[in-house]
Design an enzyme around this catalytic site. Structure first.
Site, PDB file in Angstrom:
ATOM      1  N   ASP A 103      -6.034 -14.909   0.199  1.00 24.92           N
ATOM      2  CA  ASP A 103      -6.516 -13.613  -0.290  1.00 24.92           C
ATOM      3  C   ASP A 103      -7.698 -14.028  -1.019  1.00 24.92           C
ATOM      4  OD1 ASP A 103      -6.545 -11.012  -1.023  1.00 24.92           O
ATOM      5  OD2 ASP A 103      -4.363 -10.866  -0.526  1.00 24.92           O
ATOM      6  N   ASP A 157     -10.043  -8.859  -0.562  1.00 25.53           N
ATOM      7  CA  ASP A 157      -9.549  -7.645  -1.222  1.00 25.53           C
ATOM      8  C   ASP A 157     -10.510  -6.458  -1.705  1.00 25.53           C
ATOM      9  OD1 ASP A 157      -7.281  -6.693  -3.016  1.00 25.53           O
ATOM     10  OD2 ASP A 157      -8.616  -7.033  -4.394  1.00 25.53           O
ATOM     11  N   GLU A 161     -10.177  -5.461   3.170  1.00 24.32           N
ATOM     12  CA  GLU A 161      -9.468  -4.357   2.911  1.00 24.32           C
ATOM     13  C   GLU A 161     -10.642  -3.377   2.325  1.00 24.32           C
ATOM     14  OE1 GLU A 161      -6.465  -2.600  -0.531  1.00 24.32           O
ATOM     15  OE2 GLU A 161      -7.738  -4.092  -1.100  1.00 24.32           O
ATOM     16  N   HIS A 167       1.796  -4.885   0.978  1.00 23.14           N
ATOM     17  CA  HIS A 167       2.513  -4.971  -0.404  1.00 23.14           C
ATOM     18  C   HIS A 167       1.870  -3.705  -1.321  1.00 23.14           C
ATOM     19  CE1 HIS A 167      -1.553  -6.337  -0.614  1.00 23.14           C
ATOM     20  NE2 HIS A 167      -1.496  -6.444  -1.884  1.00 23.14           N
ATOM     21  N   ASP A 168       1.367  -2.984  -0.819  1.00 22.99           N
ATOM     22  CA  ASP A 168       0.929  -1.927  -1.626  1.00 22.99           C
ATOM     23  C   ASP A 168       1.407  -0.511  -1.406  1.00 22.99           C
ATOM     24  OD1 ASP A 168      -0.853  -3.190  -3.092  1.00 22.99           O
ATOM     25  OD2 ASP A 168      -2.451  -3.196  -1.814  1.00 22.99           O
TER      26      ASP A 168
END
Ligand code: NOJ
Length: 532
Positions: free
Chosen positions: A101, A198, A239, A311-312
């Site tokens: 990430d 990210d 993302e 995870h969000d």
């Protein structure tokens, strides 16, 4: 047709790990890199061939690693650089790729760059962040409150799109671009196979139009980051909240040397009014979005990312499926619906055992900075009871409880009390119990993954929709070199499904007594047929 580059990437099946909550190898209640190494055989058995690991760099952990204080080292709680090197080589030995990430938009305020930057207006790092004498606009932080924070040391305000301790980097400063290039070079030299990037759409700000994303230099900066690498080998997924296909193409067209693909979030709000407010919704809305993007990506030779969870966002199954009496059926149906389409499957840890949302009766059980900040704001607006209900529904902690390996103390995740409470349903939903069940979600996932890997039709085939918009199901075919796979996903209610007659061999299904093709499909029933 898919280009050669995309054919290569289309064979990836990615498993996303939230390292803090996956497996604790040293008994401190926090998951770690050696914990991942211990579970590589498990992942191998599942059949995935790539792992995306959420950030594991040095970090004070205000946002669980998305606040990085050193891009070149591993956070103490997770282990050492040697551990990650071992993970890379152990994964490669099993032909599993490692995707790190990358967090290019912001650093922790404890990063050396920020510590230096706040000291004065004329040192090497002064312009690494956005500094203004007054808040430059009314931008809000994603985690609540103003996006501008006063810093007494410099007597100026800095921008933080997320937590106060996550300062946005100023990419308009070429030194920042260089520093991030070095980070990418460093990790690729260590052998990682790619990056999940990210909030990459925020690295160029559009101050003129009042948006902290999609600024005028976005593509230039992404190209600077990855264009110097062999983009036909390095896998990068952004993302990126791109809303239309033009924007998607601007990021992911092969010749642009930017990203391999993007996460596209059109379906993320299915089953909710907003992140913390539920909505009665049908899987039809998910189907229609998937159809739209399958066609767009096909026409433009792009690879879509096939994911329902990360995870969000609270578990998809709890928002849009039946996570109680039809949990097995719902979990398998959602997986079939996404993972038999064209694109790259992403499986979030725990999906493969049908993990559902938790429920807790006090805010003390929550850990996420977003949940804690918003709880205060919601409490003022709606009262504490309603605020807790909203947090229970939408909290990111729902996806961050320790992986439930078994029903024992601490769910087999650790020998010590975990950093965050266990999933409130861990006794009922855990791997050990799932594997012993006649209706094992894990077994279904394993079979589905094996089917996908061995099916050129599912990997590369054309996509044709058989169902109509008003139908309570999703039926489609995938055809490649004259062979066809037919997928039927029935939704909440039973449906009599009569498709153009074709003799088909049942390859996979989540109701063990299914045989024929044109007959009654039960709630959340999924079936995949191949040519005889
Ligand atoms: C998106 C990440 O997925 C999320 O977990 C994080 O809080 C924000 N970006 C800020 O880095």
């Amino acid at each position: 047709m898919l280009s050669e580059k995309y054919k290569q990437f289309a064979q990836m099946i990615v498993y996303q790990i939230y390292p803090r909550s996956f497996n604790d190898s040293n008994g401190d209640g926090i998951g770690d890199i050696r914990g991942i190494i211990e579970k590589l055989e498990y992942l191998n058995e599942l059949g995935i061939n790539a792992i995306w690991i959420c950030p594991c760099y040095k970090s004070p952990n205000d946002d669980n690693g998305y606040d990085i204080s050193d891009y070149y080292d591993i956070m103490d709680e997770f282990g050492t650089l040697d551990d990650i090197k071992e993970l890379i080589s152990e994964a490669h030995r099993r032909e599993i790729k490692i995707i790190m990430d990358l967090v290019p938009n912001h650093t922790s305020t404890q990063h050396k760059w920020f510590i230096e930057s706040k000291k004065s207006k004329d040192n090497y790092y002064s312009d690494f962040y956005y500094w203004f004498d007054e808040p430059a606009n009314d931008w809000k932080s994603e985690f609540g409150g103003s996006a501008w924070e006063y810093c007494a040391e410099r007597n100026q305000y800095y921008l933080h799109s997320y937590a106060v301790s996550q300062a946005d980097l100023n990419w308009d400063n070429p030194k920042v671009v260089e520093e991030m290039q070095k980070v990418v070079d460093y990790w690729t030299a260590l052998g990682v196979d790619g990056f999940r990037c990210d909030v990459i759409d925020q690295i160029s700000k559009d101050f003129e139009n009042g948006r902290n994303c999609f600024g005028p230099n976005l593509h230039k900066y992404i190209n600077a980051l990855f264009g110097r690498h062999e983009t036909e080998k390095l896998f990068t997924v952004g993302e990126c909240w791109a809303e239309d296909i033009e924007e998607f193409c601007r990021h992911a067209k092969e010749e642009r040397k930017e990203l391999t693909t993007l996460f596209q979030f059109d379906h993320i709000d299915c089953g909710r009014e907003s992140k913390f407010v539920p909505k009665n919704d049908s899987l039809k809305s998910v189907r229609d979005i998937l159809i739209k993007w399958q066609k767009l990506c096909y026409d433009n030779d792009l690879l879509y990312t096939l994911f329902s969870d990360n995870h969000d966002h609270s578990p998809f199954i709890s928002r849009i499926g039946n996570d109680r009496e039809l949990r097995y059926e719902s979990a398998c149906l959602i997986a079939t619906m996404f993972y038999t389409l064209r694109g790259i499957p992403f499986i979030y840890q725990g999906q493969e055992i049908g993990t559902a949302s938790s429920h807790y009766d006090s805010i003390d059980h929550f850990r996420d900075v977003e949940s804690l900040n918003l709880y205060k704001i919601f409490s003022e607006q709606y009262g504490e009871e309603k605020a807790l209900e909203m947090i229970n529904f939408g909290s990111r902690d729902n996806e961050r409880h320790p992986f439930s390996w078994n029903g024992g103390k601490y769910a087999g995740f650790s020998t010590a009390e975990p950093w965050i409470p266990l999933n409130s349903r861990f006794n009922e939903i855990n791997l050990e119990r799932d594997m012993l069940s006649q209706k094992s979600v894990f077994k279904y996932y394993k079979d589905l993954i094996a089917l996908r890997k061995n099916s050129p039709e599912i990997l590369f085939g054309d996509f044709e929709v058989l169902s109509k918009p008003q139908d309570n199901y999703f039926a489609f075919t995938r055809t490649y070199e004259g062979k066809t796979v037919t997928v039927i996903c029935n939704f909440e209610r039973p449906s009599q499904i009569a498709l153009p007659s074709r003799e088909g061999k049942l390859l996979l299904g989540n109701y063990s007594d299914r045989k024929g093709f044109s007959e009654l499909f039960r709630p959340y029933e999924a079936a995949v047929y191949g040519d005889i």
